[in-house]
Scaffold this motif. Structure first.
Motif, mmCIF file in Angstrom:
data_model
loop_
_atom_site.group_PDB
_atom_site.id
_atom_site.type_symbol
_atom_site.label_atom_id
_atom_site.label_comp_id
_atom_site.label_asym_id
_atom_site.label_seq_id
_atom_site.Cartn_x
_atom_site.Cartn_y
_atom_site.Cartn_z
ATOM 1 N N PRO A 43 27.343 87.954 -90.833
ATOM 2 C CA PRO A 43 27.959 88.965 -89.975
ATOM 3 C C PRO A 43 27.086 90.197 -89.807
ATOM 4 O O PRO A 43 26.585 90.752 -90.790
ATOM 5 N N GLY A 44 26.891 90.608 -88.570
ATOM 6 C CA GLY A 44 26.069 91.762 -88.261
ATOM 7 C C GLY A 44 24.600 91.447 -88.080
ATOM 8 O O GLY A 44 23.838 92.327 -87.668
ATOM 9 N N ASN A 45 24.203 90.217 -88.398
ATOM 10 C CA ASN A 45 22.810 89.815 -88.291
ATOM 11 C C ASN A 45 22.606 88.837 -87.147
ATOM 12 O O ASN A 45 23.548 88.243 -86.629
ATOM 13 N N ARG A 46 21.358 88.662 -86.784
ATOM 14 C CA ARG A 46 21.010 87.678 -85.773
ATOM 15 C C ARG A 46 21.125 86.276 -86.347
ATOM 16 O O ARG A 46 20.900 86.050 -87.533
ATOM 17 N N ARG A 47 21.473 85.348 -85.498
ATOM 18 C CA ARG A 47 21.453 83.964 -85.906
ATOM 19 C C ARG A 47 19.996 83.528 -86.087
ATOM 20 O O ARG A 47 19.144 83.797 -85.237
ATOM 21 N N GLU A 48 19.706 82.886 -87.206
ATOM 22 C CA GLU A 48 18.335 82.523 -87.510
ATOM 23 C C GLU A 48 18.220 81.060 -87.897
ATOM 24 O O GLU A 48 19.131 80.481 -88.495
ATOM 25 N N MET A 49 17.085 80.489 -87.574
ATOM 26 C CA MET A 49 16.839 79.092 -87.872
ATOM 27 C C MET A 49 16.676 78.879 -89.368
ATOM 28 O O MET A 49 16.020 79.660 -90.047
ATOM 29 N N VAL A 50 17.272 77.815 -89.854
ATOM 30 C CA VAL A 50 17.125 77.394 -91.239
ATOM 31 C C VAL A 50 16.207 76.188 -91.328
ATOM 32 O O VAL A 50 15.273 76.155 -92.129
ATOM 33 N N ALA A 51 16.477 75.187 -90.511
ATOM 34 C CA ALA A 51 15.686 73.965 -90.501
ATOM 35 C C ALA A 51 15.828 73.295 -89.153
ATOM 36 O O ALA A 51 16.847 73.446 -88.483
ATOM 37 N N SER A 52 14.812 72.555 -88.759
ATOM 38 C CA SER A 52 14.852 71.848 -87.489
ATOM 39 C C SER A 52 14.154 70.511 -87.620
ATOM 40 O O SER A 52 13.339 70.307 -88.522
ATOM 41 N N VAL A 53 14.478 69.619 -86.718
ATOM 42 C CA VAL A 53 13.877 68.297 -86.713
ATOM 43 C C VAL A 53 13.726 67.836 -85.271
ATOM 44 O O VAL A 53 14.627 68.022 -84.445
#
Length: 122
Positions: A43-53
């Motif tokens: 909450p209050g932060n930007r959505r950020e990538m954790v992992a991708s494939v």
């Protein structure tokens, strides 16, 4: 129509594990090269990538999850997973499943699920 549905979140103690699942559907997954990813949002932060494939299984991880999280996809089951081990309180966030056309990964439309909450607390 694109649909992504996350599941597997919950409340766990530090050091515990969770396995998130994202079931996806839609004709776009058979007509376009769709990359899949897991993102988190505090909450209050930007959505950020954790992992991708990617479609061929190439993975990428943020530094803060390397060695602890593992992303995988099962195209036959139309599902992408995020295995989360050795969870820390800082991992607490809403986790979202993402799909994007790899041909326009930076400029194209991102598709999102509703999210699943992960809370790590003793």
């Amino acid at each position: 129509q694109v649909r992504l549905v996350e599941s597997g979140g919950g409340l766990v103690q530090p050091g515990g594990s969770l396995r998130l699942s994202c079931q996806y559907s839609g004709d776009i997954f058979s007509t376009n090269p769709m990359g899949m990813g897991w993102y988190r949002q505090i909450p209050g932060n930007r959505r950020e990538m954790v992992a991708s494939v990617t479609t061929d299984g190439t993975t990428n991880y943020k530094d803060f999850v390397k060695g602890r999280f593992s992303i995988s996809r099962d195209n036959a089951k139309n599902t992408v997973y995020l295995q989360m081990n050795n969870l820390k309180p800082d991992d607490t966030a809403a986790y979202y499943c993402n799909a994007v056309d790899l041909r326009v990964v930076f400029d194209g439309v991102d598709y999102w699920g509703q999210g699943t909450q992960v809370t790590v607390s003793s």
